[in-house]
Design a protein around this motif. Structure first.
Motif, mmCIF file in Angstrom:
data_model
loop_
_atom_site.group_PDB
_atom_site.id
_atom_site.type_symbol
_atom_site.label_atom_id
_atom_site.label_comp_id
_atom_site.label_asym_id
_atom_site.label_seq_id
_atom_site.Cartn_x
_atom_site.Cartn_y
_atom_site.Cartn_z
ATOM 1 N N VAL A 85 0.846 -1.138 -0.168
ATOM 2 C CA VAL A 85 -0.080 -0.064 0.101
ATOM 3 C C VAL A 85 1.021 1.121 -0.039
ATOM 4 N N PRO A 86 0.207 2.669 -0.166
ATOM 5 C CA PRO A 86 1.126 3.541 0.032
ATOM 6 C C PRO A 86 1.732 3.637 1.372
ATOM 7 N N LEU A 87 3.210 4.092 1.313
ATOM 8 C CA LEU A 87 3.704 4.114 2.621
ATOM 9 C C LEU A 87 3.103 5.067 3.578
ATOM 10 N N ALA A 88 2.647 6.270 3.047
ATOM 11 C CA ALA A 88 2.136 7.220 3.992
ATOM 12 C C ALA A 88 1.122 6.519 4.897
ATOM 13 N N SER A 89 0.257 5.472 4.146
ATOM 14 C CA SER A 89 -0.861 4.944 5.015
ATOM 15 C C SER A 89 -0.462 3.988 6.143
ATOM 16 N N ARG A 90 0.907 3.770 6.123
ATOM 17 C CA ARG A 90 1.463 3.101 7.333
ATOM 18 C C ARG A 90 2.362 3.986 8.373
ATOM 19 N N ALA A 138 10.949 8.299 2.786
ATOM 20 C CA ALA A 138 10.543 7.287 2.009
ATOM 21 C C ALA A 138 9.012 7.744 1.687
ATOM 22 N N ALA A 139 8.305 7.902 2.930
ATOM 23 C CA ALA A 139 6.909 8.222 2.926
ATOM 24 C C ALA A 139 6.348 9.431 2.169
ATOM 25 N N ALA A 140 7.397 10.153 2.012
ATOM 26 C CA ALA A 140 6.959 11.460 1.347
ATOM 27 C C ALA A 140 7.075 11.330 -0.321
ATOM 28 N N LEU A 141 7.908 10.304 -0.700
ATOM 29 C CA LEU A 141 8.260 10.101 -2.096
ATOM 30 C C LEU A 141 6.798 9.665 -2.827
ATOM 31 N N PRO A 142 6.667 9.961 -4.248
ATOM 32 C CA PRO A 142 5.649 9.778 -4.983
ATOM 33 C C PRO A 142 5.021 8.182 -4.776
ATOM 34 N N ALA A 143 3.995 7.854 -4.335
ATOM 35 C CA ALA A 143 3.278 6.663 -4.377
ATOM 36 C C ALA A 143 3.499 5.650 -6.104
ATOM 37 N N HIS A 144 3.338 4.489 -5.988
ATOM 38 C CA HIS A 144 3.427 3.738 -7.074
ATOM 39 C C HIS A 144 2.297 4.270 -7.948
ATOM 40 N N SER A 145 2.700 4.452 -9.226
ATOM 41 C CA SER A 145 1.656 5.109 -10.022
ATOM 42 C C SER A 145 1.197 4.090 -11.108
ATOM 43 N N GLY A 146 2.067 2.801 -11.167
ATOM 44 C CA GLY A 146 1.408 2.038 -12.414
ATOM 45 C C GLY A 146 0.188 1.153 -11.729
ATOM 46 N N PRO A 147 -0.187 0.005 -12.601
ATOM 47 C CA PRO A 147 -1.284 -0.978 -12.076
ATOM 48 C C PRO A 147 -0.705 -1.795 -11.120
ATOM 49 N N PRO A 148 -1.573 -1.990 -10.071
ATOM 50 C CA PRO A 148 -1.068 -2.934 -9.069
ATOM 51 C C PRO A 148 -0.539 -4.374 -9.474
ATOM 52 N N VAL A 149 0.456 -4.655 -9.215
ATOM 53 C CA VAL A 149 1.218 -5.778 -9.559
ATOM 54 C C VAL A 149 1.081 -6.963 -8.449
ATOM 55 N N TRP A 150 1.250 -8.271 -9.123
ATOM 56 C CA TRP A 150 1.374 -9.347 -8.092
ATOM 57 C C TRP A 150 2.692 -9.042 -7.048
ATOM 58 N N VAL A 151 2.425 -9.098 -6.002
ATOM 59 C CA VAL A 151 3.661 -9.057 -4.963
ATOM 60 C C VAL A 151 3.519 -10.208 -3.947
ATOM 61 N N HIS A 152 4.592 -10.547 -3.485
ATOM 62 C CA HIS A 152 4.706 -11.793 -2.441
ATOM 63 C C HIS A 152 4.221 -11.280 -1.073
ATOM 64 N N GLY A 153 4.697 -10.120 -0.830
ATOM 65 C CA GLY A 153 4.279 -9.297 0.372
ATOM 66 C C GLY A 153 4.993 -9.335 1.443
ATOM 67 N N ASP A 154 5.763 -10.754 1.768
ATOM 68 C CA ASP A 154 6.493 -11.053 2.859
ATOM 69 C C ASP A 154 7.795 -11.606 2.653
ATOM 70 N N LEU A 155 8.593 -11.104 1.647
ATOM 71 C CA LEU A 155 9.924 -11.806 1.172
ATOM 72 C C LEU A 155 11.095 -11.431 2.103
ATOM 73 N N HIS A 156 11.144 -11.926 3.231
ATOM 74 C CA HIS A 156 11.980 -11.790 3.964
ATOM 75 C C HIS A 156 12.841 -13.196 3.995
ATOM 76 N N PRO A 157 13.835 -13.280 4.574
ATOM 77 C CA PRO A 157 14.863 -14.525 4.388
ATOM 78 C C PRO A 157 14.152 -15.817 5.189
ATOM 79 N N PHE A 158 13.186 -15.576 6.056
ATOM 80 C CA PHE A 158 12.497 -16.637 6.860
ATOM 81 C C PHE A 158 11.483 -17.184 5.601
#
Length: 303
Positions: free
Chosen positions: A147-152, A178-198
């Motif tokens: 989601v947009p960083l500002a919302s978090r 980072a939260a002040a940067l422009p939000a993602h402006s393209g179409p929503p893409v598939w993301v894993h969402g929790d891509l940490h090393p565990f």
């Protein structure tokens, strides 16, 4: 932050009963509980399969997302790495209230505290290159990932202000930029969402670790791909981060948002009751704060 208490106790006896009722051809295979995580229990089933069952209601919908969407994602990313797409599904019973899945048992060891080098980075970049495509309109929407960083901001800044997070003041500065940067402006893409090393499996060989599998797609969603790019600091060493960014041709704004997501995830790992999670969180925090951009150009607005 301790692992949430299980709302349903999952053990070998329960899984055996579920299999006997719904997949009797699998019910006599050996069973062993191998992981009891934040959301799910993983029970190995014979040599080649595992049973993945929610342990609390908050995770039940996430397993349904995996059942609905992961088979197609698995086919898409198969040229690079396997993922645990369900091969069988189960339904709720009087004894167990949620859907559950039988998935492949994938080889490898959890990356965890291991630091990924260029070979892991190359495979991760190739995996994300295949994954990050526009998602269909009915793809799941995760309220806290991609989601947009500002919302978090309220949640992240509260954690940094009140929890025991190393270098929290510096992290707050990076987050705000980072939260002040422009939000993602393209179409929503598939993301894993929790891509940490565990959630990565690796296999060591004479040339170092090789990425063997990407697991736990419970947070799979459509949105900003920058959340997955945060794995650069969570998983990789400095040289590998450079190769990862180059392979994906990430611009400064997207890289800046990825740094924000790395702040959010690393600071959350620092709250874990698990020592390995805290170690990965601290490693990522130091990587974030002790380097700048890895390509020519400036990360706009970032310290």
């Amino acid at each position: 932050m301790p692992t949430p208490a299980a709302e349903v106790h999952v053990d070998v006896s329960l899984v055996r009963d579920l299999l006997r009722a719904q997949h009797p051809d699998l019910a006599d295979l050996p069973l062993e509980v191998v992981a009891n995580g934040w959301d799910n229990v993983l029970v190995r089933l014979g040599d080649d399969l595992a049973v993945r069952l929610p342990r609390r209601d908050a995770a039940a919908r996430l397993v349904e997302h995996e059942q609905r969407w992961l088979p197609a994602i698995a086919r898409r990313v198969a040229p690079v790495v396997p993922v645990p797409a369900p091969v069988r599904t189960g339904v709720a019973t009087a004894r167990y209230p949620w859907s559950w899945s039988v998935v492949p048992w994938l080889p490898g060891v959890v990356a965890g505290e291991r630091v990924g080098g260029p070979r892991v980075a190359s495979a991760l970049a190739a995996f994300l290159g295949l994954l990050h495509v526009p998602a269909p309109a009915d793809a799941p929407v995760n309220p806290v990932r991609a989601v947009p960083l500002a919302s978090r901001s309220e949640a992240v800044l509260h954690r940094l202000a009140t929890a025991d997070v190393p270098r929290s003041g510096e992290l707050a500065t990076v987050w705000r930029a980072a939260a002040a940067l422009p939000a993602h402006s393209g179409p929503p893409v598939w993301v894993h969402g929790d891509l940490h090393p565990f959630n990565l499996l690796v296999e060591p060989d004479a040339d170092g670790d090789r990425l063997a599998a990407v697991i736990d797609f419970g947070d799979v969603t459509a949105g900003d791909p920058a959340v997955d790019l945060a794995t650069a600091w969570l998983t990789l060493d400095r040289e590998a981060r450079c190769g990862f960014r180059t392979a994906l041709a990430v611009d400064d704004v997207a890289w800046g948002r990825a740094r924000g997501w790395a702040v959010a995830i690393a600071s959350a790992l620092q709250q874990s009751s698990d020592a390995a999670s805290r170690a990965v969180g601290r490693r990522a925090i130091d990587a974030l704060l002790d380097e700048r951009g890895l390509l020519p150009g400036t990360d706009p607005g970032l310290p």
